[in-house]
Write an enzyme that holds these catalytic residues in place. Sequence first.
Site, PDB file in Angstrom:
ATOM      1  N   CYS A  12      50.257  69.940   8.189  1.00 38.88           N
ATOM      2  CA  CYS A  12      48.850  69.544   8.090  1.00 38.88           C
ATOM      3  C   CYS A  12      48.682  68.372   7.119  1.00 38.88           C
ATOM      4  CB  CYS A  12      47.997  70.734   7.667  1.00 38.88           C
ATOM      5  SG  CYS A  12      47.850  71.936   9.000  1.00 38.88           S
ATOM      6  N   GLU A  18      43.431  73.281   9.772  1.00 42.12           N
ATOM      7  CA  GLU A  18      43.272  71.852   9.471  1.00 42.12           C
ATOM      8  C   GLU A  18      43.577  71.020  10.708  1.00 42.12           C
ATOM      9  OE1 GLU A  18      45.042  74.107   7.910  1.00 42.12           O
ATOM     10  OE2 GLU A  18      45.376  73.643   5.797  1.00 42.12           O
ATOM     11  N   CYS A  63      49.633  73.335   4.644  1.00 44.49           N
ATOM     12  CA  CYS A  63      51.074  73.302   4.918  1.00 44.49           C
ATOM     13  C   CYS A  63      51.536  71.843   5.097  1.00 44.49           C
ATOM     14  CB  CYS A  63      51.405  74.124   6.163  1.00 44.49           C
ATOM     15  SG  CYS A  63      50.983  73.322   7.718  1.00 44.49           S
ATOM     16  N   ASN A  96      42.195  78.489  12.372  1.00 40.78           N
ATOM     17  CA  ASN A  96      43.521  78.655  12.967  1.00 40.78           C
ATOM     18  C   ASN A  96      43.425  79.464  14.263  1.00 40.78           C
ATOM     19  OD1 ASN A  96      42.897  80.758  11.110  1.00 40.78           O
ATOM     20  ND2 ASN A  96      45.038  81.390  10.980  1.00 40.78           N
ATOM     21  N   CYS A 155      47.166  75.445  13.144  1.00 31.69           N
ATOM     22  CA  CYS A 155      46.501  75.619  11.844  1.00 31.69           C
ATOM     23  C   CYS A 155      45.036  75.179  11.906  1.00 31.69           C
ATOM     24  CB  CYS A 155      47.198  74.775  10.781  1.00 31.69           C
ATOM     25  SG  CYS A 155      48.774  75.426  10.220  1.00 31.69           S
ATOM     26  N   GLU A 167      45.948  81.370  16.755  1.00 30.95           N
ATOM     27  CA  GLU A 167      47.321  81.839  16.930  1.00 30.95           C
ATOM     28  C   GLU A 167      47.624  82.133  18.393  1.00 30.95           C
ATOM     29  OE1 GLU A 167      47.801  85.018  14.090  1.00 30.95           O
ATOM     30  OE2 GLU A 167      47.859  83.573  12.431  1.00 30.95           O
TER      31      GLU A 167
HETATM   32  N1  THU Z   1      47.645  78.298   8.437  1.00 27.36           N
HETATM   33  C1  THU Z   1      46.653  77.373   8.492  1.00 27.36           C
HETATM   34  O1  THU Z   1      45.712  77.487   9.296  1.00 27.36           O
HETATM   35  N2  THU Z   1      46.722  76.297   7.664  1.00 27.36           N
HETATM   36  C2  THU Z   1      47.737  76.068   6.775  1.00 27.36           C
HETATM   37  O2  THU Z   1      47.743  75.034   6.114  1.00 27.36           O
HETATM   38  C3  THU Z   1      48.789  77.075   6.600  1.00 27.36           C
HETATM   39  C4  THU Z   1      48.762  78.237   7.517  1.00 27.36           C
HETATM   40  C5  THU Z   1      47.598  79.435   9.370  1.00 27.36           C
HETATM   41  C6  THU Z   1      48.695  79.416  10.398  1.00 27.36           C
HETATM   42  C7  THU Z   1      48.780  80.880  10.781  1.00 27.36           C
HETATM   43  O3  THU Z   1      47.831  81.157  11.793  1.00 27.36           O
HETATM   44  C8  THU Z   1      48.379  81.608   9.515  1.00 27.36           C
HETATM   45  O4  THU Z   1      47.732  80.647   8.683  1.00 27.36           O
HETATM   46  C9  THU Z   1      49.547  82.217   8.753  1.00 27.36           C
HETATM   47  O5  THU Z   1      50.534  81.270   8.506  1.00 27.36           O
END
Ligand code: THU
Length: 132
Positions: A91, A56, A88, A43, A54, A45
């Site tokens: 994804c 994925e 999520c 991920n 994310c 940010e």
């Molecule tokens: N996140 C992911 O990388 N994948 C997911 O399926 C759910 C959430 C990340 C997004 C964000 O950077 C952190 O987790 C908190 O939500």
Amino acid sequence: MTDVDRLAAAARRAAERAYAPYSRFRVGAVVVAEDGSEFSGANVENSAYGSSICAEATAIATAASAGVRRMPTIAVACIDATDPGFPCGNCRQLMREFGVERVVVDGPDGPGVHRFDEDILPNSFGPESLES
Ligand code: THU
């Protein structure tokens, strides 16, 4: 070590490269293509939180950019969580596009293997939906 254990370990390693200064929730993912080649992502940010990506999504976009169009397996690891972290909704939709069949979710008791089926994304919208 099984294939699933190896993929989970690769996803954990990918998570170590996450850029997650805001949530401090590091996630890693590994996409496996039909020919066995693997593409990892973490991920990423952003200070404008909504621009975050994310793990994925990063892995899927990396694989797709390399020309991969079918991604039978994806492995995910959330190394800062105690419970397994399932992908999520957004994804799951990305996975749907590229024919993911199997989702490996790492967790404290070892990786779990889940079929990508109606339970994961019911009544899903996909490429065929545009043609009906
Ligand atoms: N996140 C992911 O990388 N994948 C997911 O399926 C759910 C959430 C990340 C997004 C964000 O950077 C952190 O987790 C908190 O939500």
